[in-house]
Design a protein around this motif. Structure first.
Motif, PDB file in Angstrom:
ATOM      1  N   GLU A 155      -1.024  11.037  16.356  1.00 61.30           N
ATOM      2  CA  GLU A 155      -0.231  12.011  17.100  1.00 61.30           C
ATOM      3  C   GLU A 155       1.168  11.491  17.443  1.00 61.30           C
ATOM      4  OE1 GLU A 155      -2.561  13.678  20.300  1.00 61.30           O
ATOM      5  OE2 GLU A 155      -3.624  14.964  18.857  1.00 61.30           O
ATOM      6  N   PRO A 156       1.332  10.297  18.029  1.00 59.63           N
ATOM      7  CA  PRO A 156       2.703   9.806  18.234  1.00 59.63           C
ATOM      8  C   PRO A 156       3.400   9.454  16.930  1.00 59.63           C
ATOM      9  CG  PRO A 156       1.105   8.139  18.899  1.00 59.63           C
ATOM     10  CD  PRO A 156       0.329   9.388  18.641  1.00 59.63           C
ATOM     11  N   MET A 157       2.638   9.101  15.890  1.00 57.07           N
ATOM     12  CA  MET A 157       3.240   8.761  14.607  1.00 57.07           C
ATOM     13  C   MET A 157       3.903   9.980  13.970  1.00 57.07           C
ATOM     14  SD  MET A 157       3.807   6.325  12.432  1.00 57.07           S
ATOM     15  CE  MET A 157       3.998   5.961  10.685  1.00 57.07           C
ATOM     16  N   LEU A 158       3.278  11.138  14.070  1.00 62.02           N
ATOM     17  CA  LEU A 158       3.870  12.361  13.511  1.00 62.02           C
ATOM     18  C   LEU A 158       5.209  12.662  14.167  1.00 62.02           C
ATOM     19  CD1 LEU A 158       0.694  14.627  13.285  1.00 62.02           C
ATOM     20  CD2 LEU A 158       1.970  13.664  11.363  1.00 62.02           C
ATOM     21  N   THR A 159       5.265  12.520  15.472  1.00 67.83           N
ATOM     22  CA  THR A 159       6.520  12.739  16.189  1.00 67.83           C
ATOM     23  C   THR A 159       7.563  11.708  15.782  1.00 67.83           C
ATOM     24  OG1 THR A 159       5.303  13.652  18.072  1.00 67.83           O
ATOM     25  CG2 THR A 159       7.566  12.922  18.470  1.00 67.83           C
ATOM     26  N   PHE A 160       7.142  10.470  15.673  1.00 67.34           N
ATOM     27  CA  PHE A 160       8.055   9.381  15.329  1.00 67.34           C
ATOM     28  C   PHE A 160       8.679   9.597  13.954  1.00 67.34           C
ATOM     29  CE2 PHE A 160       9.186   5.199  13.717  1.00 67.34           C
ATOM     30  CZ  PHE A 160       9.757   4.577  14.814  1.00 67.34           C
ATOM     31  N   VAL A 161       7.845   9.972  12.991  1.00 64.20           N
ATOM     32  CA  VAL A 161       8.313  10.129  11.611  1.00 64.20           C
ATOM     33  C   VAL A 161       9.065  11.446  11.431  1.00 64.20           C
ATOM     34  CG1 VAL A 161       7.508  10.411   9.227  1.00 64.20           C
ATOM     35  CG2 VAL A 161       6.526   8.631  10.677  1.00 64.20           C
ATOM     36  N   ALA A 178       0.824  -1.210   0.000  1.00 63.25           N
ATOM     37  CA  ALA A 178       0.000   0.000   0.000  1.00 63.25           C
ATOM     38  C   ALA A 178       0.857   1.259   0.000  1.00 63.25           C
ATOM     39  CB  ALA A 178      -0.929   0.000   1.210  1.00 63.25           C
ATOM     40  N   ALA A 179       1.978   1.225   0.716  1.00 59.17           N
ATOM     41  CA  ALA A 179       2.868   2.392   0.750  1.00 59.17           C
ATOM     42  C   ALA A 179       3.416   2.704  -0.633  1.00 59.17           C
ATOM     43  CB  ALA A 179       4.014   2.142   1.725  1.00 59.17           C
ATOM     44  N   ILE A 180       3.646   1.659  -1.445  1.00 58.33           N
ATOM     45  CA  ILE A 180       4.117   1.859  -2.819  1.00 58.33           C
ATOM     46  C   ILE A 180       2.950   2.270  -3.705  1.00 58.33           C
ATOM     47  CG2 ILE A 180       5.250   0.776  -4.788  1.00 58.33           C
ATOM     48  CD1 ILE A 180       7.084   1.075  -2.383  1.00 58.33           C
ATOM     49  N   GLY A 181       1.827   1.540  -3.614  1.00 57.16           N
ATOM     50  CA  GLY A 181       0.681   1.824  -4.463  1.00 57.16           C
ATOM     51  C   GLY A 181       0.040   3.175  -4.209  1.00 57.16           C
ATOM     52  N   ALA A 182       0.204   3.709  -2.997  1.00 57.11           N
ATOM     53  CA  ALA A 182      -0.307   5.055  -2.697  1.00 57.11           C
ATOM     54  C   ALA A 182       0.570   6.148  -3.304  1.00 57.11           C
ATOM     55  CB  ALA A 182      -0.391   5.248  -1.186  1.00 57.11           C
ATOM     56  N   GLY A 183       1.747   5.754  -3.792  1.00 56.59           N
ATOM     57  CA  GLY A 183       2.680   6.739  -4.349  1.00 56.59           C
ATOM     58  C   GLY A 183       3.531   7.428  -3.308  1.00 56.59           C
ATOM     59  N   THR A 184       3.439   6.993  -2.054  1.00 58.81           N
ATOM     60  CA  THR A 184       4.169   7.632  -0.951  1.00 58.81           C
ATOM     61  C   THR A 184       5.504   6.920  -0.750  1.00 58.81           C
ATOM     62  OG1 THR A 184       2.865   6.247   0.561  1.00 58.81           O
ATOM     63  CG2 THR A 184       2.114   8.508   0.217  1.00 58.81           C
ATOM     64  N   VAL A 185       6.377   7.027  -1.745  1.00 57.17           N
ATOM     65  CA  VAL A 185       7.642   6.305  -1.705  1.00 57.17           C
ATOM     66  C   VAL A 185       8.779   7.156  -1.157  1.00 57.17           C
ATOM     67  CG1 VAL A 185       6.974   4.771  -3.580  1.00 57.17           C
ATOM     68  CG2 VAL A 185       8.185   6.899  -4.105  1.00 57.17           C
ATOM     69  N   ARG A 186       8.580   8.455  -1.072  1.00 57.61           N
ATOM     70  CA  ARG A 186       9.627   9.325  -0.543  1.00 57.61           C
ATOM     71  C   ARG A 186       9.596   9.299   0.985  1.00 57.61           C
ATOM     72  NH1 ARG A 186       6.860  12.644  -4.310  1.00 57.61           N
ATOM     73  NH2 ARG A 186       7.891  12.726  -6.347  1.00 57.61           N
ATOM     74  N   ASP A 187      10.706   9.696   1.583  1.00 60.29           N
ATOM     75  CA  ASP A 187      10.801   9.674   3.041  1.00 60.29           C
ATOM     76  C   ASP A 187       9.737  10.562   3.676  1.00 60.29           C
ATOM     77  OD1 ASP A 187      12.938   7.997   2.838  1.00 60.29           O
ATOM     78  OD2 ASP A 187      14.466   9.469   3.419  1.00 60.29           O
ATOM     79  N   ARG A 188       9.111  10.020   4.723  1.00 60.97           N
ATOM     80  CA  ARG A 188       8.204  10.745   5.615  1.00 60.97           C
ATOM     81  C   ARG A 188       6.907  11.180   4.952  1.00 60.97           C
ATOM     82  NH1 ARG A 188      13.422  11.598   7.019  1.00 60.97           N
ATOM     83  NH2 ARG A 188      13.870  11.060   9.189  1.00 60.97           N
ATOM     84  N   GLU A 189       6.555  10.600   3.808  1.00 62.46           N
ATOM     85  CA  GLU A 189       5.244  10.838   3.209  1.00 62.46           C
ATOM     86  C   GLU A 189       4.250   9.840   3.817  1.00 62.46           C
ATOM     87  OE1 GLU A 189       6.209  12.545  -1.248  1.00 62.46           O
ATOM     88  OE2 GLU A 189       5.983  10.374  -0.992  1.00 62.46           O
ATOM     89  N   LEU A 190       3.201  10.360   4.429  1.00 63.71           N
ATOM     90  CA  LEU A 190       2.257   9.511   5.156  1.00 63.71           C
ATOM     91  C   LEU A 190       1.178   8.943   4.239  1.00 63.71           C
ATOM     92  CD1 LEU A 190       1.625  11.676   8.354  1.00 63.71           C
ATOM     93  CD2 LEU A 190       2.980   9.594   8.233  1.00 63.71           C
ATOM     94  N   HIS A 191       0.821   7.688   4.483  1.00 60.06           N
ATOM     95  CA  HIS A 191      -0.400   7.135   3.897  1.00 60.06           C
ATOM     96  C   HIS A 191      -1.222   6.504   5.010  1.00 60.06           C
ATOM     97  CE1 HIS A 191       1.676   3.200   4.029  1.00 60.06           C
ATOM     98  NE2 HIS A 191       0.462   2.672   3.956  1.00 60.06           N
ATOM     99  N   LEU A 192      -2.531   6.583   4.855  1.00 60.74           N
ATOM    100  CA  LEU A 192      -3.482   5.955   5.760  1.00 60.74           C
ATOM    101  C   LEU A 192      -4.232   4.890   4.988  1.00 60.74           C
ATOM    102  CD1 LEU A 192      -5.386   5.720   8.278  1.00 60.74           C
ATOM    103  CD2 LEU A 192      -6.707   7.614   7.291  1.00 60.74           C
ATOM    104  N   TYR A 193      -4.184   3.679   5.476  1.00 62.57           N
ATOM    105  CA  TYR A 193      -4.931   2.589   4.846  1.00 62.57           C
ATOM    106  C   TYR A 193      -6.187   2.330   5.660  1.00 62.57           C
ATOM    107  CZ  TYR A 193      -6.105  -1.918   2.797  1.00 62.57           C
ATOM    108  OH  TYR A 193      -6.747  -2.950   2.160  1.00 62.57           O
TER     109      TYR A 193
END
Length: 534
Positions: free
Chosen positions: A417-423, A264-279
């Motif tokens: 919220e913790p994910m934003l900090t983590f990434v 899903a991370a590839i198919g969403a097009g979010t292959v660059r660093d720190r680009e978020l996808h929500l499945y």
């Protein structure tokens, strides 16, 4: 050979609800699409299973539908590549036959078995022995879920409670591994599909391997686990019998593929660093590629191996998302009993959208807690359960439908919220939403309002996993680069958070977290008592 635009990948997306197959061109266009459902089997309170043979039959049915009608289309297929659900375990014999139904990622029977292996007799940190936890974090980036919802817990349960089956097992496979075995005859796993055995050393992505020390803790022999490969590896060609069943050339190559979140991370097009996808599928997650392996133990977030050879995927996982709507449809609105003896039902989900859209934001004070089968992030608690809070005589089922959508969105904000900090990013960047739930414009707008982030919807969000599998195949065959992927993923709509909704959902989010704090001890008391009574 045909031109690049005419070459097709048979992309497989095996999920909890069933198997989707797509014929995808290397330019990212989906030429055809088919689906077959797969039944779910509930075993007592904590067991959730599927039949691996049902996975295979669903794949054959969907793939044959795509390929049978067009001889030319069959000639254009150059590869097969799978995306599949993960954290599931199917024991197979040396011939690849399933010895029992697969334990799914929702199955929590292994909780006690894995807790015994993870803890120290006297001193523990969040249920883990300190030295064991340190080794898991250092080598794998994470640790077995103490809820038992992964391969480590499943294998531990089988060893402790089904020893005869355990001893007869040649290999413990995940769904992706099982599909690749049936396609090629090869017992293998990708770095991401083997992750939740929690027995792999992931520090060097060029040399992921099983660690003998972790295997000893988990009490499983290396020989019972499949060989490890990167997702873009060409693992072989189709077995002659499979090629004949599909009408494809036996020379058709099979690329290893990836588990659903990696694809899903590839198919969403979010292959660059720190680009978020929500499945938004049966379960839900937020993911982003990052260059380093790290872990936030308190929020149960980790960066782990994925489809990219040079990157980790940071992951935050929600146990139940669209499964809440499935439960609403199947167990409440159209449950087969004296009230609704007719099992026929309309195409429900567009109707739910239409109904939810006319209910005021906030569902007139009704709050839904979406924890049907415990939770994973930002708490790992198998005892949590779902519920409607603040129900009164003024509410109708219309309000309940809106509350279900908002409840999943509130839980998404909780893990965001913790994910934003983590990434290492903030809410100013957009988040791409994919999966079946992402087809709902109403839900996408609710997600934007509740999270405060811009939500980007692709042209066909339900096809993201299949697209990811196709792009992984293209990279494996040398026909694509990951740098090509963003330009091949087409966006349909942007949903902006509405400022007028901010105060409402900020207050509702505070109440949501307060409900967890106050109810979690009660859930634990009730459900631990049920465990003891059994």
């Amino acid at each position: 050979m045909s031109s690049a635009d005419d070459r097709l990948v048979l992309a497989v997306d095996l999920g909890t609800s069933g198997c989707k197959c797509a014929l995808v061109a290397l330019d990212g266009s989906v030429r055809a699409w088919a689906f077959r459902p797969v039944a779910l089997h509930l075993v007592d309170e904590y067991g959730v299973e599927q039949d691996a043979e049902d996975w295979w039959r669903a794949f054959l049915g969907a793939a044959q539908e795509l390929l049978a009608a067009d001889v030319q289309r069959r000639k254009q297929v150059i590869a097969v590549c799978c995306s599949a659900l993960h954290e599931c375990t199917v024991p197979v014999d040396e011939h690849g036959n399933a010895l029992a139904r697969a334990m799914l990622w929702l199955d929590m029977r292994g909780a006690d078995a894995i807790r015994r292996r993870a803890r120290h007799p006297w001193l523990n940190i969040q249920g883990y022995g300190p030295l064991k936890l340190a080794r898991w974090l250092r080598l794998t980036g994470g640790a077995p879920s103490l809820s038992g919802k992964d391969q480590a817990g499943h294998i531990a349960w089988l060893r402790d409670h089904a020893r005869s089956l355990f001893d007869r097992t040649h290999k413990f496979l995940g769904p992706l591994d099982f599909m690749n075995l049936r396609l090629t005859g090869r017992f293998c796993a990708t770095y991401d599909s083997a992750l939740t055995t929690w027995a792999t050393d992931n520090r060097d992505l060029a040399r992921v391997h099983y660690d003998q020390g972790l295997l000893r803790v988990l009490q499983v022999d290396r020989a019972r686990l499949p060989e490890l490969l990167p997702s873009t590896e060409v693992i072989g060609t189709l077995l002659p019998s499979v090629a004949e069943a599909l009408g494809l050339s036996p020379a058709t190559r099979v690329v290893a593929g990836a588990v659903d979140n990696s694809a899903a991370a590839i198919g969403a097009g979010t292959v660059r660093d720190r680009e978020l996808h929500l499945y938004l599928g049966t379960s839900s997650w937020i993911g982003a590629h990052v260059p380093e392996k790290r872990t936030n133990l308190s929020a149960f977030i980790a960066s782990v191996p994925c489809a990219r050879k040079d990157r980790y995927l940071a992951m935050a996982v929600q146990s139940a998302a669209c499964s809440n709507l499935t439960m609403l449809r199947d167990r409440i609105l159209f449950h087969a009993d004296e009230l609704t003896p007719d099992e026929s039902r309309p195409d429900v989900y567009p109707l739910l959208d239409h109904i939810a859209d006319r209910v005021p934001p906030g569902a007139r004070g009704l709050i839904y807690l979406p924890w049907l089968q415990g939770e994973r992030t930002p708490v790992d608690d198998r005892h949590l359960r779902a519920g409607l809070f603040n129900l009164s005589l003024e509410h109708t089922r219309e309000d309940m439908i809106r509350a279900f959508l908002e409840g999943v969105a509130l839980n998404t904000r909780w893990m965001l919220e913790p994910m934003l900090t983590f990434v290492g990013c903030d809410k100013s960047a957009p988040m791409t939403v994919v999966g079946g739930g992402a087809q709902s414009n109403v839900w996408c707008q609710i997600m934007a309002d509740v999270t405060g982030m811009v939500i980007e919807q692709p042209m066909a969000p339900i096809q993201a996993n299949a697209l990811g599998a196709a792009f992984i195949a293209g990279v494996g065959l040398g026909e694509l680069s990951l740098d090509d992927v963003p330009s091949l993923c087409r966006r349909k709509w942007r949903f902006e958070p509405r400022p007028a909704m901010r105060q409402l959902y900020d207050e509702r989010f505070g109440t949501f977290k307060a409900l967890h704090r106050r109810l979690a001890p009660l859930y634990r008391e009730i459900n631990q008592h049920r465990e003891r009574s059994r």
